[in-house]
Design a protein around this motif. Structure first.
Motif, PDB file in Angstrom:
ATOM      1  N   VAL A 462      11.337  -3.397   1.061  1.00 24.91           N
ATOM      2  CA  VAL A 462       9.916  -3.301   1.391  1.00 24.91           C
ATOM      3  C   VAL A 462       9.364  -2.019   0.761  1.00 24.91           C
ATOM      4  O   VAL A 462      10.041  -0.991   0.709  1.00 24.91           O
ATOM      5  CB  VAL A 462       9.720  -3.306   2.926  1.00 24.91           C
ATOM      6  N   ARG A 467       4.322  -0.099   3.437  1.00 26.01           N
ATOM      7  CA  ARG A 467       4.919  -0.836   4.560  1.00 26.01           C
ATOM      8  C   ARG A 467       4.231  -0.454   5.869  1.00 26.01           C
ATOM      9  O   ARG A 467       3.723   0.664   6.020  1.00 26.01           O
ATOM     10  CB  ARG A 467       6.416  -0.547   4.650  1.00 26.01           C
ATOM     11  N   ALA A 493       5.967  -5.972   5.358  1.00 28.59           N
ATOM     12  CA  ALA A 493       5.267  -5.734   4.096  1.00 28.59           C
ATOM     13  C   ALA A 493       3.757  -5.851   4.306  1.00 28.59           C
ATOM     14  O   ALA A 493       3.293  -6.703   5.064  1.00 28.59           O
ATOM     15  CB  ALA A 493       5.726  -6.738   3.048  1.00 28.59           C
ATOM     16  N   THR A 561      12.443  -6.209   5.428  1.00 24.09           N
ATOM     17  CA  THR A 561      11.725  -6.801   6.552  1.00 24.09           C
ATOM     18  C   THR A 561      12.562  -7.907   7.171  1.00 24.09           C
ATOM     19  O   THR A 561      13.443  -8.485   6.516  1.00 24.09           O
ATOM     20  CB  THR A 561      10.375  -7.390   6.105  1.00 24.09           C
TER      21      THR A 561
END
Length: 591
Positions: A462, A467, A493, A561
């Protein structure tokens, strides 16, 4: 004297250099005790007309470091071979070069000792620090990013349209034999497609024909994305050009062909890359896939591959065993080859004889004798392995165990005092045992030869710049608790990403690993021909983290993620916590 010690030393050095007189120095020594270093440097620049580089020289002397004029430094093509560019941007570090066993780096903050420690961990090289101006370091890092900007297709497509007709207009039928594959527009188009893919960080280029057009796609961080649409007849000329570059038969369109492009021969940018080319007849014509092999990149150290601290310590211990078999499993493009090269690079020494059989040779490592397979003349993995056993090797790498013959010779090599590394296509580590059994390898030979199996995948990282932190609830929270018995803040994300990640929310990839090391219980399970599910439970009891668990660790530390992790590795069917808390192995196997 209220001025802090370091700042006082800088003032004295400037006096010794004749850049400050006694009166100016005395005025500075009487400055407030809480004056920051930045404030003092600003006063030296604005009030006393001392240049930034003169301050840098004095500061370097105060810290007993060498000053470095980064403005006049010209980075070589291998400047970022040892340290990742993203790491350098985050920590304002500029790799200068290698002198003997030392890696020389320029830093702007001499107080940040954690950076040099981290560089040592990443590279396993001694670090020598020089002091440079922060802005000059950032200018180099920014310039390097600008050099990697994709050239685009606008100008070259204009030339192609002039030669073959503008898309959308009625096109005249042209016999393929009349296509001039050596014409300038097609040469430029082929080169531009390869250049654009390389500068985009792609691993593969796909050229796929359809009924009315052809599509050019590239795979970046494991995900395919469209780049270009071409008229059908342009695609035919483009494939002819690529076949010429690959030394393939232009007239053969009915059978698949494999070749290799040494791209350094065809471009003026000096890109030292090779492309592994595979053509195939499809329903609307020939298609081609090209894997980019960057010869300018070296192997990454094991510490940069995503191993958890626990897995890294275990794996480093296993690869130094004197004999046995270490297998890496996973789908194509899961990072198996890079991990094997990194392992060989770590144990490579003048005392050991290392032989490798590869198809193709992706990276050339000093100290290794590497052999390229050639099935057309009968040079297969099995024949290469048989030949290696007569060449007094200590360590052997076989690119892939594909058939029973290769598997049997590999096991025999591991049982006769050789360390053997290879790859196998299975979904996870425990199922590798069943795969070898299907190849008619006796279970007692598997248990006696096997040192460990490492299953792996690559997940997208990510983007650190955009993020978004959040607290998982319901299903996501349950997944984390079942895998690791923990919860807390994780990241997702950003929906629209940022310029740094190209709007995707992800940038780069990281490995996840399932490391199954043999143990007394596992050897018994293999010999008793236990099913894969029970072997997996034994491995979990012995400390193995499954692929799903390792992916959840990467989620918890903010590397990826939970959506990316679940999309690549589904949750374990077994209840990990019940297996670990069962009173005995028999009770765990009964779960």
């Amino acid at each position: 004297m209220p001025l802090p010690r370091i700042q006082a030393t800088i003032v004295r050095k400037l006096c010794e250099s004749g850049l400050l007189d006694d009166k100016q120095a005395e005025s500075l020594f009487e400055s407030p005790e809480d004056m920051s270093g930045d404030a003092m440097e600003a006063m030296l620049r604005d009030d006393y007309k001392v240049s930034e580089f003169q301050i840098l020289v004095a500061k370097a002397a105060a810290f007993d470091l060498h000053p470095f004029n980064a403005a006049r430094f010209v980075p070589g093509s291998k400047a970022f071979e040892k340290i990742d560019r993203d790491f350098c941007k985050e920590n304002t570090v500029l790799p200068v070069g290698i002198v003997g066993e030392y890696l020389v780096v320029a830093v702007a903050d001499p107080f940040n000792l954690a950076v040099t420690s981290r560089i040592f961990e990443m590279t396993q090289m001694k670090v020598s620090v020089v002091l440079a101006l922060e802005q000059e370091i950032r200018n180099h890092l920014k310039a390097g990013e600008e050099e990697k900007t994709s050239p685009g297709f606008g100008d070259v497509m204009a030339g192609v349209e002039l030669q073959f007709g503008v898309p959308g207009e009625e096109e005249i039928d042209i016999d393929e034999d009349d296509l001039e594959e050596e014409s300038a527009p097609i040469i430029q188009l082929a080169n531009r497609i390869i250049d654009d893919a390389y500068f985009s960080g792609a691993s593969d280029i796909h050229i796929e024909p359809f009924e009315n057009y052809a599509r050019v796609r590239v795979r970046v961080d494991g995900v395919c994305m469209d780049k270009l649409q071409l008229p059908t007849k342009v695609c035919a000329a483009l494939l002819a050009r690529l076949k010429v570059m690959s030394n393939l038969d232009i007239a053969e369109k009915r059978l698949p062909q494999d070749g290799r492009i040494v791209y350094k021969q065809y471009n003026k940018r000096g890109l030292d890359i090779d492309l592994r080319v595979a053509t195939a007849p499809l329903n609307h014509g020939e298609g081609v896939v090209m894997r980019i092999l960057d010869k300018q990149k070296s192997t990454l150290p094991l510490t940069a591959l995503g191993f958890s601290d626990e897995n890294l310590a275990l794996y480093r211990g296993l690869i130094t065993r004197p004999y046995g078999m270490i297998l890496h499993c996973g789908p194509t493009g899961s990072g198996k080859s890079m991990t094997l090269y990194s392992a060989l690079n770590e144990i490579n020494s003048p005392e050991d004889c290392i032989r490798t059989a590869e198809d193709p040779i992706e990276y050339t490592l000093p100290g290794l004798c590497q052999m390229q397979m050639n099935r057309k003349i009968g040079l297969t993995f099995a024949s290469a392995l048989r030949a290696f056993l007569r060449q007094d090797p200590d360590i052997i790498l076989v690119g892939e165990i594909r058939d029973t013959e290769t598997a049997q010779i590999a096991v025999e090599a591991a049982l006769t005092g050789h360390m053997l590394f290879s790859t196998l296509h299975t979904n996870d580590a425990p199922s590798t045992i069943a795969r070898l059994t299907e190849m008619d390898i006796e279970p007692f030979m598997i248990s006696a030869s096997l040192v460990c199996v490492c299953a792996q995948r690559l997940l997208r990282r990510v983007c650190k710049n955009c993020r978004e932190p959040y607290i998982p609830v319901e299903r996501e929270d349950l997944i984390l608790r079942k895998a690791l018995d923990r919860s807390g803040e994780i990241h997702r994300a950003a929906e629209d990403g940022c310029p740094s990640c190209g709007g995707t929310g992800y940038r780069g990839r990281v490995g996840i690993h399932e490391l199954l090391a043999t143990s007394e219980d596992l050897v018994k399970g293999i010999n008793f021909k236990m099913e894969t599910a029970k072997l997996k439970k034994i491995a979990i009891r012995n400390g193995m983290k499954t692929l799903h668990q390792d992916s959840m660790l990467k989620v918890c530390d903010g590397t990826t993620t939970i959506q990316e992790a679940i999309g690549n590795v589904p949750p374990d069917m077994e209840d990990i916590q019940k297996i670990l808390t069962a009173g005995s192995l028999e009770a765990a196997l009964a779960e």
